[in-house]
Design a protein around this motif. Structure first.
Motif, PDB file in Angstrom:
ATOM      1  N   THR A  96     -43.565 -19.290  33.509  1.00  0.00           N
ATOM      2  CA  THR A  96     -42.230 -19.892  33.490  1.00  0.00           C
ATOM      3  C   THR A  96     -41.428 -19.390  34.680  1.00  0.00           C
ATOM      4  O   THR A  96     -41.862 -18.523  35.430  1.00  0.00           O
ATOM      5  CB  THR A  96     -41.455 -19.515  32.200  1.00  0.00           C
ATOM      6  OG1 THR A  96     -41.542 -18.111  32.043  1.00  0.00           O
ATOM      7  CG2 THR A  96     -42.031 -20.206  30.989  1.00  0.00           C
ATOM      8  N   VAL A  97     -40.238 -19.930  34.792  1.00  0.00           N
ATOM      9  CA  VAL A  97     -39.365 -19.558  35.900  1.00  0.00           C
ATOM     10  C   VAL A  97     -38.955 -18.097  35.744  1.00  0.00           C
ATOM     11  O   VAL A  97     -38.587 -17.669  34.655  1.00  0.00           O
ATOM     12  CB  VAL A  97     -38.093 -20.425  35.854  1.00  0.00           C
ATOM     13  CG1 VAL A  97     -37.375 -20.382  37.185  1.00  0.00           C
ATOM     14  CG2 VAL A  97     -38.427 -21.826  35.414  1.00  0.00           C
ATOM     15  N   PRO A  98     -39.008 -17.313  36.805  1.00  0.00           N
ATOM     16  CA  PRO A  98     -38.629 -15.905  36.665  1.00  0.00           C
ATOM     17  C   PRO A  98     -37.121 -15.738  36.492  1.00  0.00           C
ATOM     18  O   PRO A  98     -36.336 -16.547  36.969  1.00  0.00           O
ATOM     19  CB  PRO A  98     -39.091 -15.293  37.987  1.00  0.00           C
ATOM     20  CG  PRO A  98     -39.187 -16.424  38.943  1.00  0.00           C
ATOM     21  CD  PRO A  98     -39.410 -17.675  38.156  1.00  0.00           C
ATOM     22  N   ILE A  99     -36.720 -14.700  35.762  1.00  0.00           N
ATOM     23  CA  ILE A  99     -35.302 -14.354  35.723  1.00  0.00           C
ATOM     24  C   ILE A  99     -35.166 -12.980  36.341  1.00  0.00           C
ATOM     25  O   ILE A  99     -36.122 -12.226  36.401  1.00  0.00           O
ATOM     26  CB  ILE A  99     -34.730 -14.315  34.290  1.00  0.00           C
ATOM     27  CG1 ILE A  99     -35.496 -13.296  33.438  1.00  0.00           C
ATOM     28  CG2 ILE A  99     -34.728 -15.662  33.659  1.00  0.00           C
ATOM     29  CD1 ILE A  99     -34.691 -12.761  32.303  1.00  0.00           C
ATOM     30  N   ALA A 100     -33.958 -12.655  36.805  1.00  0.00           N
ATOM     31  CA  ALA A 100     -33.787 -11.371  37.479  1.00  0.00           C
ATOM     32  C   ALA A 100     -32.860 -10.482  36.693  1.00  0.00           C
ATOM     33  O   ALA A 100     -31.651 -10.637  36.718  1.00  0.00           O
ATOM     34  CB  ALA A 100     -33.233 -11.598  38.884  1.00  0.00           C
ATOM     35  N   PRO A 101     -33.422  -9.537  35.934  1.00  0.00           N
ATOM     36  CA  PRO A 101     -32.547  -8.617  35.213  1.00  0.00           C
ATOM     37  C   PRO A 101     -31.866  -7.679  36.199  1.00  0.00           C
ATOM     38  O   PRO A 101     -32.412  -7.380  37.248  1.00  0.00           O
ATOM     39  CB  PRO A 101     -33.501  -7.848  34.292  1.00  0.00           C
ATOM     40  CG  PRO A 101     -34.876  -8.086  34.822  1.00  0.00           C
ATOM     41  CD  PRO A 101     -34.825  -9.219  35.790  1.00  0.00           C
ATOM     42  N   PRO A 102     -30.637  -7.203  35.862  1.00  0.00           N
ATOM     43  CA  PRO A 102     -29.920  -6.342  36.795  1.00  0.00           C
ATOM     44  C   PRO A 102     -30.568  -4.956  36.882  1.00  0.00           C
ATOM     45  O   PRO A 102     -31.006  -4.424  35.873  1.00  0.00           O
ATOM     46  CB  PRO A 102     -28.528  -6.247  36.174  1.00  0.00           C
ATOM     47  CG  PRO A 102     -28.734  -6.531  34.715  1.00  0.00           C
ATOM     48  CD  PRO A 102     -29.913  -7.451  34.628  1.00  0.00           C
ATOM     49  N   LYS A 103     -30.583  -4.385  38.077  1.00  0.00           N
ATOM     50  CA  LYS A 103     -31.098  -3.025  38.323  1.00  0.00           C
ATOM     51  C   LYS A 103     -32.307  -2.676  37.457  1.00  0.00           C
ATOM     52  O   LYS A 103     -32.276  -1.741  36.648  1.00  0.00           O
ATOM     53  CB  LYS A 103     -29.987  -2.009  38.029  1.00  0.00           C
ATOM     54  CG  LYS A 103     -29.122  -1.725  39.228  1.00  0.00           C
ATOM     55  CD  LYS A 103     -28.617  -0.295  39.195  1.00  0.00           C
ATOM     56  CE  LYS A 103     -27.563  -0.138  38.102  1.00  0.00           C
ATOM     57  NZ  LYS A 103     -27.042   1.200  37.911  1.00  0.00           N
ATOM     58  N   THR A 114     -38.468  -0.085  39.433  1.00  0.00           N
ATOM     59  CA  THR A 114     -38.187   1.214  40.028  1.00  0.00           C
ATOM     60  C   THR A 114     -39.424   2.092  39.901  1.00  0.00           C
ATOM     61  O   THR A 114     -39.839   2.409  38.788  1.00  0.00           O
ATOM     62  CB  THR A 114     -37.009   1.880  39.289  1.00  0.00           C
ATOM     63  OG1 THR A 114     -35.982   0.910  39.130  1.00  0.00           O
ATOM     64  CG2 THR A 114     -36.489   3.073  40.049  1.00  0.00           C
ATOM     65  N   SER A 115     -39.993   2.448  41.029  1.00  0.00           N
ATOM     66  CA  SER A 115     -41.231   3.228  40.993  1.00  0.00           C
ATOM     67  C   SER A 115     -40.992   4.625  40.422  1.00  0.00           C
ATOM     68  O   SER A 115     -39.909   5.196  40.598  1.00  0.00           O
ATOM     69  CB  SER A 115     -41.789   3.334  42.407  1.00  0.00           C
ATOM     70  OG  SER A 115     -42.764   4.344  42.448  1.00  0.00           O
ATOM     71  N   VAL A 116     -41.988   5.170  39.758  1.00  0.00           N
ATOM     72  CA  VAL A 116     -41.859   6.552  39.254  1.00  0.00           C
ATOM     73  C   VAL A 116     -41.667   7.536  40.395  1.00  0.00           C
ATOM     74  O   VAL A 116     -41.144   8.633  40.179  1.00  0.00           O
ATOM     75  CB  VAL A 116     -43.098   7.059  38.467  1.00  0.00           C
ATOM     76  CG1 VAL A 116     -42.969   6.762  37.003  1.00  0.00           C
ATOM     77  CG2 VAL A 116     -44.393   6.594  39.050  1.00  0.00           C
ATOM     78  N   GLY A 152     -27.015   3.306  31.841  1.00  0.00           N
ATOM     79  CA  GLY A 152     -26.886   1.854  31.864  1.00  0.00           C
ATOM     80  C   GLY A 152     -27.853   1.146  32.778  1.00  0.00           C
ATOM     81  O   GLY A 152     -27.719  -0.052  32.998  1.00  0.00           O
ATOM     82  N   ALA A 153     -28.814   1.865  33.345  1.00  0.00           N
ATOM     83  CA  ALA A 153     -29.820   1.177  34.148  1.00  0.00           C
ATOM     84  C   ALA A 153     -30.592   0.244  33.227  1.00  0.00           C
ATOM     85  O   ALA A 153     -30.721   0.486  32.030  1.00  0.00           O
ATOM     86  CB  ALA A 153     -30.762   2.176  34.786  1.00  0.00           C
ATOM     87  N   ALA A 154     -31.106  -0.820  33.819  1.00  0.00           N
ATOM     88  CA  ALA A 154     -31.593  -1.891  32.961  1.00  0.00           C
ATOM     89  C   ALA A 154     -33.034  -1.729  32.519  1.00  0.00           C
ATOM     90  O   ALA A 154     -33.948  -1.747  33.322  1.00  0.00           O
ATOM     91  CB  ALA A 154     -31.424  -3.223  33.674  1.00  0.00           C
ATOM     92  N   VAL A 155     -33.203  -1.516  31.207  1.00  0.00           N
ATOM     93  CA  VAL A 155     -34.435  -1.920  30.575  1.00  0.00           C
ATOM     94  C   VAL A 155     -33.933  -3.027  29.680  1.00  0.00           C
ATOM     95  O   VAL A 155     -33.272  -2.780  28.683  1.00  0.00           O
ATOM     96  CB  VAL A 155     -35.066  -0.792  29.749  1.00  0.00           C
ATOM     97  CG1 VAL A 155     -36.195  -1.325  28.900  1.00  0.00           C
ATOM     98  CG2 VAL A 155     -35.585   0.273  30.678  1.00  0.00           C
ATOM     99  N   HIS A 156     -34.129  -4.236  30.111  1.00  0.00           N
ATOM    100  CA  HIS A 156     -33.444  -5.344  29.488  1.00  0.00           C
ATOM    101  C   HIS A 156     -33.833  -5.492  28.030  1.00  0.00           C
ATOM    102  O   HIS A 156     -35.002  -5.461  27.695  1.00  0.00           O
ATOM    103  CB  HIS A 156     -33.760  -6.630  30.256  1.00  0.00           C
ATOM    104  CG  HIS A 156     -32.648  -7.615  30.161  1.00  0.00           C
ATOM    105  ND1 HIS A 156     -32.392  -8.275  28.995  1.00  0.00           N
ATOM    106  CD2 HIS A 156     -31.738  -8.029  31.057  1.00  0.00           C
ATOM    107  CE1 HIS A 156     -31.348  -9.075  29.186  1.00  0.00           C
ATOM    108  NE2 HIS A 156     -30.942  -8.935  30.436  1.00  0.00           N
ATOM    109  N   ASP A 157     -32.831  -5.620  27.187  1.00  0.00           N
ATOM    110  CA  ASP A 157     -33.098  -5.863  25.772  1.00  0.00           C
ATOM    111  C   ASP A 157     -33.119  -7.370  25.557  1.00  0.00           C
ATOM    112  O   ASP A 157     -32.101  -8.027  25.619  1.00  0.00           O
ATOM    113  CB  ASP A 157     -32.008  -5.209  24.923  1.00  0.00           C
ATOM    114  CG  ASP A 157     -32.453  -5.055  23.487  1.00  0.00           C
ATOM    115  OD1 ASP A 157     -33.376  -5.794  23.066  1.00  0.00           O
ATOM    116  OD2 ASP A 157     -31.890  -4.198  22.775  1.00  0.00           O
ATOM    117  N   TYR A 158     -34.303  -7.884  25.341  1.00  0.00           N
ATOM    118  CA  TYR A 158     -34.425  -9.339  25.250  1.00  0.00           C
ATOM    119  C   TYR A 158     -34.184  -9.875  23.847  1.00  0.00           C
ATOM    120  O   TYR A 158     -34.130 -11.061  23.638  1.00  0.00           O
ATOM    121  CB  TYR A 158     -35.816  -9.776  25.716  1.00  0.00           C
ATOM    122  CG  TYR A 158     -36.086  -9.431  27.164  1.00  0.00           C
ATOM    123  CD1 TYR A 158     -35.367 -10.071  28.173  1.00  0.00           C
ATOM    124  CD2 TYR A 158     -37.023  -8.477  27.503  1.00  0.00           C
ATOM    125  CE1 TYR A 158     -35.592  -9.746  29.501  1.00  0.00           C
ATOM    126  CE2 TYR A 158     -37.262  -8.152  28.825  1.00  0.00           C
ATOM    127  CZ  TYR A 158     -36.545  -8.786  29.823  1.00  0.00           C
ATOM    128  OH  TYR A 158     -36.763  -8.462  31.115  1.00  0.00           O
TER     129      TYR A 158
END
Ligand code: ADP
Ligand code: MG
Length: 705
Positions: free
Chosen positions: A7-14, A19-21, A187-193
């Motif tokens: 599907t079309v990608p979405i861009a979650p914030p930050k 973010t690499s380890v 508040g860094a994003a691990v998006h809660d879907y």
């Protein structure tokens, strides 16, 4: 095909998933490599790397309170420290907290630096299992810290223990998760879907709350609930994972439905002729499934249907009836089986059924010589052959069909996603052939509703009439001579017998050797019987030869390894001995036993076990004696194995779950199904992201078209 493309990608914030380890403090190339070995590449991966258990280091216990066997945190002053030269050199340290007799710490491995740190007068906090020693309590190799500050507080959360890999220490993992959790709290994003309404209805915490709790549970949380997965924080992640699986499979189904197929329709004459020449009537269940299949292939979207029917339920005639419709409507049929033995069995059966009806049946296996193969392929490519039967060779690049409209796959993994194109290429003008997949593996409900949600499903839930139930007995190896007598008696009555030797130490060679020794002994003990041997180390031609002798009745007793597990049909075989059944899982035992009880004679299965039996083995053998119902056995298997390795997961080629547990979490399924529908309607942009989060790179392993 990867899920990312769907599907079309979405861009979650930050997003922390980008973010690499290596952005975390202390992660250089060496550590990054170790982390990658356990699939941790991003900060989000770090956060989804959950503890497998916890320790309670929030309470400092006094030595007086200790109980042997418990894990405990203690604190006290070093009263003595010396190197003891006993059987093994060791560093012995005594700790006193004034509450009771001092406790002894023993270090068998220690270095000079340690020796220097552990000086009399220092204050130490240690954590380890408490043991009873000769002089009071002891701890061996405790984790310890030297307290510089008398007011140093103990931990305020339970201590997580992470799954890890060599050279990666718990302390590093704790430091890294600390940093990751700090980012999350900022508040860094691990998006809660998951939509709020859903969380509310299901009584689930938010993703951030769940992750924080699981990584650093407060000392008031129940360790048991966290470890067993009953805790709401675990439930939250399990729910999300199950949802992701269902959404992923629904996406695949959508994709499949967009493909075009040729509707297969006929007046049914050929099918009626075929059915009327059978020596039996279809069972109600067979009729129902035939109808479902026939309706389904009369459609412009390709059928993708799984037919599940227990061993001996008569899947082959159902496949043949579907083939009749396809042939009558003017297309070719391909029937693929996983082994030469099975494919050939189908080939012979189909020839007998279809040649009298004027339908040409063809054969294609990897073992034909070059000329035979060319001839065979030519007959298929020209369209002269209407039903082609064989192994994987049927779908190799150079195999061409004139007008392939229906593919039937027996007892086999589904086609992989990446094979979809290959299959379509075999169809006509880019049309997708209809697909019928047949399996004897019962699919537990949770699995059916998640990982199989892309398939339509039919069940043949009734055995043909007149089947005598199989009597199953468990007999100790000590009574082997009696069992051999039984074999002799069955053979004297004109019956045939399987003697199955199970896998030894995962080694084909050892197993083959054991089987061949057994065959020799049995041949000596049964001078009047014709004994043959089949195992995985034989060349395929040799194996087939032995099997065909057994099928024809020339062989009375077949000593075999578990290679005979799938699909072989010899109705005159009425006795099966399984040696060391305790080594096998229920699924495999059930499949094996299904080789007998296929004719009109009452059959027996002898489980010849070695004592002593462990608890689980005893339960499995009991289950085998009590029931012959594959679904009941699947449920038992699931309960016994706690959903770890699910019944038939391997056979169906499905990917396992990371956090969800198919037994524990099955009550969630109705809500997961509803939630998936709602997400697809109201939050389509979250669907892909969720699927990628949970199935991302493994999606290719997902066997499905
Ligand atoms: P499976 O579902 O394990 O593949 P098979 O298709 O090999 O089972 O069928 C097992 C046996 O039952 C075969 O010998 C088959 O001819 C026979 N059979 C199938 N359907 C019926 C029926 N309706 N009545 C009687 N025998 C049947
Ligand atoms: Mg079969």
């Amino acid at each position: 095909m990867r899920f990312d493309d769907l599907t079309v990608p979405i861009a979650p914030p930050k997003p922390l998933n980008q973010t690499s380890v290596t952005t975390l403090k202390g992660v250089g190339p060496a550590l990054a490599k170790k982390l990658a070995a356990i699939d941790i590449r991003t900060v989000q991966d770090m956060l989804f790397h959950l503890p497998s258990r916890y320790q309670d280091r929030t309470q400092i216990l006094s030595i007086a309170e200790l109980v042997a066997g418990q894990q405990a945190l203690i604190e006290g002053d070093i009263r003595g420290a010396r190197v003891a030269f006993g059987k093994r050199r060791s560093l012995v340290v005594t700790i006193d907290d004034g509450s009771a007799r001092p406790i002894t710490l023993r270090f068998f491995h220690f270095n000079a630096a340690q020796k220097n740190t552990l000086q009399v007068g220092e204050r130490l906090r240690c954590y380890a299992e408490v043991r009873r020693g000769q002089q009071g309590f002891e701890m061996v190799h405790p984790e310890y810290t030297v307290l510089k500050d008398a007011f140093d507080e103990p931990e305020d959360s339970l201590t997580p223990i992470y799954p890890t890999t060599e050279g990666l220490h718990q302390l590093s993992l704790r430091k890294l998760t600390d940093q990751s959790l700090a980012l999350l709290s900022k508040g860094a994003a691990v998006h809660d879907y998951l939509p709020e309404g859903l969380l509310h209805n299901e009584n689930l915490p938010t993703l951030a709350q769940a992750l924080l709790t699981l990584h650093r549970p407060a000392n008031t949380e129940a360790i048991e609930a966290l470890t067993s997965g009953e805790h709401p924080a675990c439930a939250r992640l399990a729910f999300e994972e199950l949802l992701a699986h269902r959404l992923g499979m629904l996406q695949l189904r959508d994709l499949h439905r967009k493909l075009q197929a040729k509707p297969l329709r006929s007046k049914g004459d050929l099918r009626h002729k075929f059915l009327s020449q059978l020596p039996f009537q279809l069972t109600g269940a067979q009729q129902r499934v035939v109808t479902e299949v026939i309706e389904d292939i009369d459609n412009e979207r390709p059928m993708l249907r799984l037919v599940q029917g227990d061993v001996g339920s008569g899947k082959t005639v159902v496949a043949a009836a579907a083939a009749c419709e396809a042939v009558a409507s003017g297309v070719q049929v391909a029937l693929m089986a996983p082994t030469e033995i099975l494919a050939e069995q189908h080939y012979k059966g189909f020839c007998q059924w279809f040649e009298p009806l004027g339908v040409r049946v063809g054969w294609l296996s990897g073992r034909l010589n070059a000329k035979e193969r060319r001839d065979s392929q030519q007959l298929i490519a020209s369209g002269e052959v209407r039903i082609a039967i064989g192994t994987h060779a049927l779908f190799q690049v150079d195999a061409k069909f004139a007008e392939l409209g229906l593919v039937i796959i027996d007892e086999q993994h589904r086609f992989g996603v990446d094979q979809r194109k290959a299959l379509r290429d075999k169809g006509m003008q880019g049309l997708m052939p209809h697909q019928l997949v047949m399996t004897a593996t019962p699919i537990p409900r949770t699995l059916a509703m998640t990982s199989c949600a892309d398939l339509d499903y039919s069940a043949i839930d009734e055995l043909p009439p007149g089947r005598k139930p199989i009597t199953t007995v468990a007999i100790s190896e000590k009574r082997r001579p009696e069992v051999v007598q039984r074999v002799a008696a069955a053979i004297a009555e004109g019956r045939q017998v399987y003697w199955v030797c199970t896998l030894i130490d995962e080694s084909e060679t050892l197993t083959a050797q054991a089987a061949s020794d057994t065959a020799e002994l049995l041949a000596e003990g049964l001078p009047d019987a014709s004994v043959a041997l089949v195992h995985g180390r034989l060349k395929p031609e040799q194996k087939d030869l032995v099997m065909s002798h057994f099928k024809s009745g020339a062989v009375d007793l077949l000593v075999a390894t578990t290679v005979i597990e799938v699909g072989v049909d010899v109705p005159n075989a009425s006795l099966m001995i399984i040696e060391n059944p305790e080594r096998l899982g229920l699924s495999q035992l059930h499949q094996l036993r299904g080789r007998v009880g296929r004719g009109e004679i009452a059959s027996t299965c002898v489980l010849l076990y070695h004592s002593p039996l462990g608890h689980d083995a005893r339960e499995r053998l009991a289950a085998m004696r009590e029931t012959q119902d594959g679904f009941v056995l699947a449920e038992r298997d699931l309960a016994l194995r706690g959903g770890g390795e699910v019944f038939g997961t391997r056979q169906t080629g499905l990917v396992g779950m990371r956090i969800a547990d198919l037994v524990r979490d099955r009550a969630m399924m109705p809500s997961v199904v509803t939630a998936a529908t709602r997400m697809r309607e109201s939050y389509p942009e979250h669907v892909k992201a969720l699927v990628v989060r949970w199935l991302g790179t493994r999606a290719q392993g997902y066997g499905s078209v």
